[in-house]
Structure formats: C-alpha cells, structure tokens
Design an enzyme around this catalytic site. Structure first.
Site, PDB file in Angstrom:
ATOM      1  N   SER A   1      44.753  40.450  41.635  1.00 43.83           N
ATOM      2  CA  SER A   1      45.193  41.496  40.725  1.00 43.83           C
ATOM      3  C   SER A   1      45.530  40.861  39.366  1.00 43.83           C
ATOM      4  O   SER A   1      44.667  40.212  38.769  1.00 43.83           O
ATOM      5  CB  SER A   1      46.385  42.248  41.327  1.00 43.83           C
ATOM      6  OG  SER A   1      46.648  43.426  40.620  1.00 43.83           O
TER       7      SER A   1
ATOM      8  N   HIS B   1      43.072  48.484  47.063  1.00 38.15           N
ATOM      9  CA  HIS B   1      43.664  47.335  46.385  1.00 38.15           C
ATOM     10  C   HIS B   1      44.632  46.581  47.272  1.00 38.15           C
ATOM     11  O   HIS B   1      44.801  45.369  47.139  1.00 38.15           O
ATOM     12  CB  HIS B   1      44.389  47.805  45.118  1.00 38.15           C
ATOM     13  CG  HIS B   1      44.869  46.698  44.238  1.00 38.15           C
ATOM     14  ND1 HIS B   1      44.013  45.937  43.477  1.00 38.15           N
ATOM     15  CD2 HIS B   1      46.116  46.224  43.993  1.00 38.15           C
ATOM     16  CE1 HIS B   1      44.709  45.037  42.799  1.00 38.15           C
ATOM     17  NE2 HIS B   1      45.991  45.183  43.103  1.00 38.15           N
TER      18      HIS B   1
END
Length: 752
Positions: free
Chosen positions: A611, A726
């Site tokens: 990320s 995610h």
C-alpha cells in the site's frame, strides 16, 4: 459491541543519488543534460545524466498522460489489461510455485492461518461475546457468539449467527464479511456489511440476532462505500451515493441523510451537506451513547483532505460547527465532555480559553465548543483540560472512553504502556497505571461502558499474543487467553537501535535475529517499512514470518521512519507533501546502519512494503538500486503523478500533495518511481503483486510498473490475484498461498 468492522490496514540502502529532476511544472527538454544529483556526500560532482526516457516533458495531467504508454492497464477488467495479467501470472507462478520450497511454505502458512488454537478475537455483543472466525472448514468464516464465562474456558461453546460460506453458496456470490454494527443497548438488530470479492464497497443488510435471519423488509443498501450509523431502531444516519452529483472526485459521499424504516434512499431526509470538492474518505456521522444506549452526541466529520476536517454536531434537525482544529482525532463523550486529541497546536484563538499541544489527550464540555441556538456559548467546566500530554518520544496509541473514565494505550519509544484517567476533585484528571509486560506492544480491543471493561492485547516479535480483560474501575488486568507459539523463537533475540537520517534525526528500528548471528554482513535480512498516514509500526507477532523466515536463519527488521505515528502527529507531518523524501531518507539510513553494524549487506538485504509501503519500496529501488537484492512491492502506489486519477487516489492528496498543482507536481515527480525508472541501472529482480478486486489502491499502479520494467528489459516477477481486495482477508487458504509466494521469492533472492 457497537461495531465489529474488519479491515486491513501496514530500506536497506547505502549512499545513492537522489533524483532531482523537475524544479518547475515543466521537465527539462529531453535533449538537455540535467543533474541527477549535483553533488555526492563529499561534495564531488556526479555524472550528468539525461532524464529517464519516459519522464514527461511537462507535468500537467495531460502531459503526464501523453508520456504514459501503458494507460490501457488502468482499465481494471479491460481486455489488454487482463491479457497482460494472464501472461505475467503464468510466468510468475512457474517461478514461484515451481520452486521446491513452495509447497512446504504454503502448508506451513496455511496451518498457521487456519489453526484452531488461535485466539478468537472478541467483541462485546449484548450480554456475551461475539467473534468472526475463519479456518480450513470455513474459509469465508462464521460470525458467532458465546457467553463471557464460556469464552474464558479452553473450549468455548459457540453459537453460529451467520455462516458466510453457506450464504455465499446459497446466493452464488463471493461474499466477504466486512463487519457488523449492532444497536445498543440490547444489540439484537445489526447492520451486516458484505463485500463481493473483498472490495471496500459493501452491501448492507439488517440482521436479527434473535431469529438469526436477515430482516424481511429491513434496511437494505446496495453496494457502495457507505458511512452508516444507527440513530434509533427505526432510523439510520446514512452517507452514501444518493445519485448523480452526490459523490466527491475520490468516490466518497459528502451528504448525510436520515433514512427511516421502509424508506428508499431517494426518500431520505438531508441533515448535512459538505461539498463535492471535499477530500478525504467522505463525510461520516458518529453516534455516541451512554451505558444504557441513550444518545449523548451525534458528531459529523466533514473531511477537507486526507487529514484536515470540520467537526459538526447534530442537535435535532440543526448542525453546529465545533471550535476544534482541522487536524483532530475524536474518541468519544464522557459526562458531556468531548474526548479528543488535537493533531496541531490548539490555541485560544479557537476557544477563547485553554487549548493544548499537538498530540495531547483532551476533554472539553461539548456545549462550550459551539454556539447555542440563540448565539450564546456556555463556559468551560472545571475538568476542561489536558488529560495527558505525551513526552517527545511518546504518543497516544489508542483510547477507549467509558462512562466515568478513559482507558489509554500509550506508545513509549515504540513500546506499549497502559493507563486509566479518572476525573476527580481539584486535580481534574488522576492517572492510574496498569502493569503490562515490558517491551511489548499494547493494543485496545472492544470496550463495554455498561461493564466498565476493555479487551487488551500484548505481543512482541517473539512473544505470541496474550489477551486480557481490563477492569477500569479496579485498574486490573486479567488474562483470558494466551496464544501458543507458532515458531521456535528460542534461538532468536529482538533489539532496538537507532539510525541517523540525512538531517540528523534519530530513527528507531527493531532487529529480530539469531542470538548467535555473526556480524559479517552475510545474513539474509528483510526490512519492513511504511512511513505514512500516521500509522505506527509496533512490535507484532508475525507467525508466518517466524516460521518461514526466522526459523530458517533469516533476520527481520522493522523501521519506524517518519510519516508514521510512532511519536505523534509531528512525526507524521514531518514527511508530508514536499517533505516526503525524509521518509525515504530515513529508510535508507536504517539500511546503512544495518550494513555498518555488519548485520547484512546489499547482496543479502531485501525490503517489503504494501500500500503506502509500496511507495516506499518502489522509490527505494529507483533511488538506491545498488543497495539491496530484493523488493516485495505489494498493492502499491507507484505512479504518483497519476495516483489522483485512479480511484480512490484523490482522497490521499493531504498525504502526498496534488499533482495538478505545478509546484506540488514538481516535488512528486522527483521521486515517483514509475517516471524515475531508467535503463542501465542495477535494479534487483523485484516482485510486484496486487489484486484485481482492490478498490482502494488501483491495480493499475503495479501493472504499469511491471510493464515498464519489462519494456526496459529488467527481470521481474508480477502476480495479480483475482479476489481478496486490498486487505487480503477474504480467505486464509488463499492468504497462505500469498505468503508462500512472498517467502519463496525472498529466499531465492536473499538465501540462495
């Protein structure tokens, strides 16, 4: 339990040239030489170099797009993109799953992630305890409950509330459980959040715990990035997509409405409106209640960017703006006082009295923070004050507000301590410390105002989690469960050191290593970093890392670089916007320190980040390619000149800056890894990985970076999973395959 919400969300480089290319919104013409870095550490001039071949001639959005030959890979399910993914996956799986270590790693990781002796993460649910559980039998998981007395035993008797595997099969959907919000005080009506494939966007359905069924004709919201709160049994506060023109450019809501039972979204009544140009993650209502479930305050947060926001109070059908700083964290309401932390200096200009430093824990009468309907304002109360002010190497880690006291986890030089603060007498706040083990992280779980209790966890790199129950009245901690060890830590030790960054700042980091390790630079080492969004990297027991890496003689390093929250808001804000390079310099300084200590060397050093950590790792290989031999770049942001164009990138402008503004595009362009790739560099063979269903960090970042590496002839590995989102929390069996791929690659690069 008020909320059970599941979500994600967490180097080694010697001296190298830092790119300094674009000083204005227009890059140098391609036929001119520019200074890559005009002087080395000794002041000597460095070689003049041309800009990278794909560096935009101008840094306007149109100019950046014109220089991008892989825009088609931004189409999530586009034909060209899917063909690219299929071919890259074919090649990468041959390299990774074809390795003789893969099956062993996968089996070991799966045994850990699906083990039935894990501590079931608890939340208060009515009179009992709730838990969401995944294992090999139920990889999608079951939501269940038991009594607290049963939970304390070695074999709790669980009652299944909702079986996500069965639901997915019955409805033909790839459902991923994203949490539940149950209405106090009885907590029998809950809003269930279900994601299709692991995306952040969810559908919301009302569920009855007494019948263990979805409510016929109950609240039911279509897929979206909703912000929802119970107001009462028949009313919700909802911020969502209400139709054309009701979402920000980041794809988040800016309007709050009340939705009554039986109404459609089109019939909901507006109670607050921000603006379409707002940044951040969307307007959000929060309802605070006392121990009996009575509403004590309704607060609406309107984000202006990633970190700045306005705070409003809803009273009846009117809203009042609170006199709070734009950078603030709010924790709850205690006896009419708002409990919060200002993340910038909070002075008298807002209140007319009081105030406090950035990072302090404060409590102030809610009524005194806004005007009354007649325009007057109530005065401060005796206990309106600073509850706790951290020292320079401390920070507020987490807070739970109970009926008459506050429980606070504090980071103290990146280790945890626990305190309770009670308002009393002439000394407005009295601190009681609760003893916790030294040199471990302390985390707060769910809390119960009616019981005056908080779940507390402690853990370290070599110390498995212990779950306890804190009695806030007695200031005691009672152990509930201790997780068993999942790897042999008897030969290892954890130490904390400091590196000196480029500007002299001391950067702490942890090393977990074999006790008898030789300091000859030969040790395979993984270095983890994040450095953003005020997220702290605290000591954590990582069983898959211990089993697959430490047990095989590897070294693990965790760097607490600026941009994180380890030392409060100032530590984070030091690396914002145009100061982003400080985070990269900190990471490199830790790597340099590791080499100087003889822990490792570039040949044996790898980095891992996901990320925002993918920004860090991708920049590290372009700025310091000669300093390490592996990089796992997972779910990354890489094209920082177009990140705002890719959903939900514009919500992070407060962290990175706005590439549409010439001055800010210039500083972003200096480090953006996608534009800074150049031929003829000693880049290691990197491993890029992402997820097709990631609707938080767009998969186009990783795809384009892999494609450009390939264009330039660099050996690389790219793998894109097609489900999970995610957070990678959709399926522990799939997650085991993910970790096996990671550690096969790291073993190939650093141990072979």
């Amino acid at each position: 339990m008020r909320h059970l919400i599941l979500s994600a969300a967490i180097p080694a480089l010697l001296m190298g040239a830092t790119p300094v290319l674009a000083q204005t919104a227009t890059a140098p013409a391609q036929d001119k030489s520019v200074c890559y870095d005009c002087s080395g550490p000794d002041g000597a001039a460095l070689t003049m170099q041309l800009p990278p071949p794909h560096f935009p001639r101008d840094l306007t959005p149109a100019g950046v797009a014109a220089a991008d030959d892989h825009l088609a890979l931004e189409q999530v399910d586009g034909a060209e993109a899917m063909a690219f993914v299929a071919e890259e996956n074919r090649k990468s799986l041959a390299v990774l799953t074809g390795d003789p270590r893969y099956e062993t790693f996968r089996a070991e990781a799966q045994a850990i992630l699906t083990a039935t002796d894990r501590i079931p993460s608890p939340s208060f649910l009515g009179d009992g305890v709730g838990n969401f559980w995944q294992d090999a039998t139920n990889p999608k998981g079951v939501w269940r409950r038991t009594t607290l007395d049963s939970y304390r035993t070695a074999t709790p008797q669980w009652e299944t509330l909702l079986d996500i595997d069965a639901l997915s099969k019955a409805e033909g959907k790839d459902w991923v459980f994203k949490g539940a919000d149950c209405l106090a005080p009885d907590e029998t009506r809950c809003l269930i959040n279900l994601s299709d494939g692991g995306k952040d966007a969810v559908v919301v359905r009302e569920f009855d715990l007494t019948t263990k069924r979805f409510v016929d004709g109950g609240f039911n919201l279509p897929e979206g990035k909703h912000r929802i709160e119970w107001l009462d049994r028949d009313t919700l506060l909802v911020a969502t997509d209400f139709g054309a023109g009701t979402m920000t450019e980041s794809g988040y809501p800016f309007i709050v409405k009340t939705l009554n039972r039986g109404q459609t979204l089109a019939q909901a009544t507006e109670v607050y409106r921000g603006e379409q140009g707002d940044g951040g993650y969307g307007v959000s209502p929060t309802v605070y209640r006392d121990k009996d479930g009575k509403v004590t305050a309704v607060i609406i947060t309107r984000p202006l960017d990633t970190f700045r926001s306005e705070t409003w109070r809803l009273l009846g059908d009117r809203t009042y703006k609170l006199r709070l700083p734009e950078r603030v964290s709010i924790y709850g309401v205690l006896d009419g006082m708002l409990v919060f932390t200002p993340e910038e200096v909070f002075g008298r200009e807002l209140l007319g009295y009081g105030g406090g430093p950035a990072g302090a824990l404060m409590a102030m009468a809610l009524d005194s923070l806004h005007d009354r309907p007649d325009g007057s304002r109530s005065g401060p109360r005796h206990q309106d004050t600073q509850v706790f002010v951290p020292s320079p190497r401390q920070a507020i880690a987490d807070v739970r507000v109970l009926s008459d006291r506050i429980v606070v986890a504090i980071n103290d030089n990146v280790s945890g301590r626990l305190s309770i603060f009670v308002p009393q007498g002439e000394f407005p706040w009295f601190e009681k410390s609760i003893t916790v083990p030294d040199n471990l992280a302390v985390g707060l779980g769910d809390s119960s105002k009616s019981r005056g209790e908080v779940f507390v966890s402690t853990q370290g790199f070599l110390v498995p989690q212990t779950l306890s129950l804190a009695d806030a009245d007695a200031a005691t901690l009672t152990t509930l469960k201790s997780a068993p060890a999942k790897f042999d830590a008897s030969r290892d030790v954890t130490e904390q050191f400091e590196a000196t960054s480029t500007d002299g700042t001391k950067i702490p980091y942890f090393i977990t290593r074999p006790r008898d390790m030789k300091l000859d630079g030969s040790n395979p080492t993984i270095m983890l970093g994040y450095g953003g969004f005020q997220v702290s990297l605290n000591p954590a027991y990582k069983p898959e890392m211990g089993k697959l890496w430490l047990e095989r003689g590897g070294v693990f390093v965790q760097a607490n670089i600026r941009g994180g929250g380890e030392f409060g808001p100032d530590w984070h804000q030091a690396a914002l916007d145009g100061n982003r390079q400080k985070a990269f310099d900190d990471f490199a300084a830790v790597a340099r320190d590791l080499e100087q200590r003889g822990v490792t060397s570039p040949r044996r050093l790898g980095i891992y980040g996901r990320s925002n950590g993918g920004v860090l790792t991708s920049v590290s290989i372009t700025q310091h390619p000669e300093m390490f031999n592996a990089a796992v770049i997972e779910s990354p942001l890489v094209d920082m000149l177009r990140y705002h164009e890719l959903p939900a990138g514009a919500s992070w402008i407060g962290e990175y800056g706005d590439p549409r503004i010439p001055e800010e595009a210039a500083w972003i362009a200096k480090y953006s890894a996608y534009q800074q790739l150049r031929p003829g560099q000693p880049y290691p063979r990197v491993y890029l990985t992402t997820n097709t269903r990631d609707d938080r960090v767009h998969p186009g970042h990783a795809r384009k970076f892999a494609a450009r590496l390939g264009d330039m002839g660099y050996d690389h590995i790219y793998y894109e999973d097609t489900a999970g989102g995610h957070s990678n929390d959709a399926d522990p069996v799939a997650n085991a395959r993910r970790w096996a791929r990671h550690y096969v690659y790291l073993s190939q690069q650093l141990m072979d």
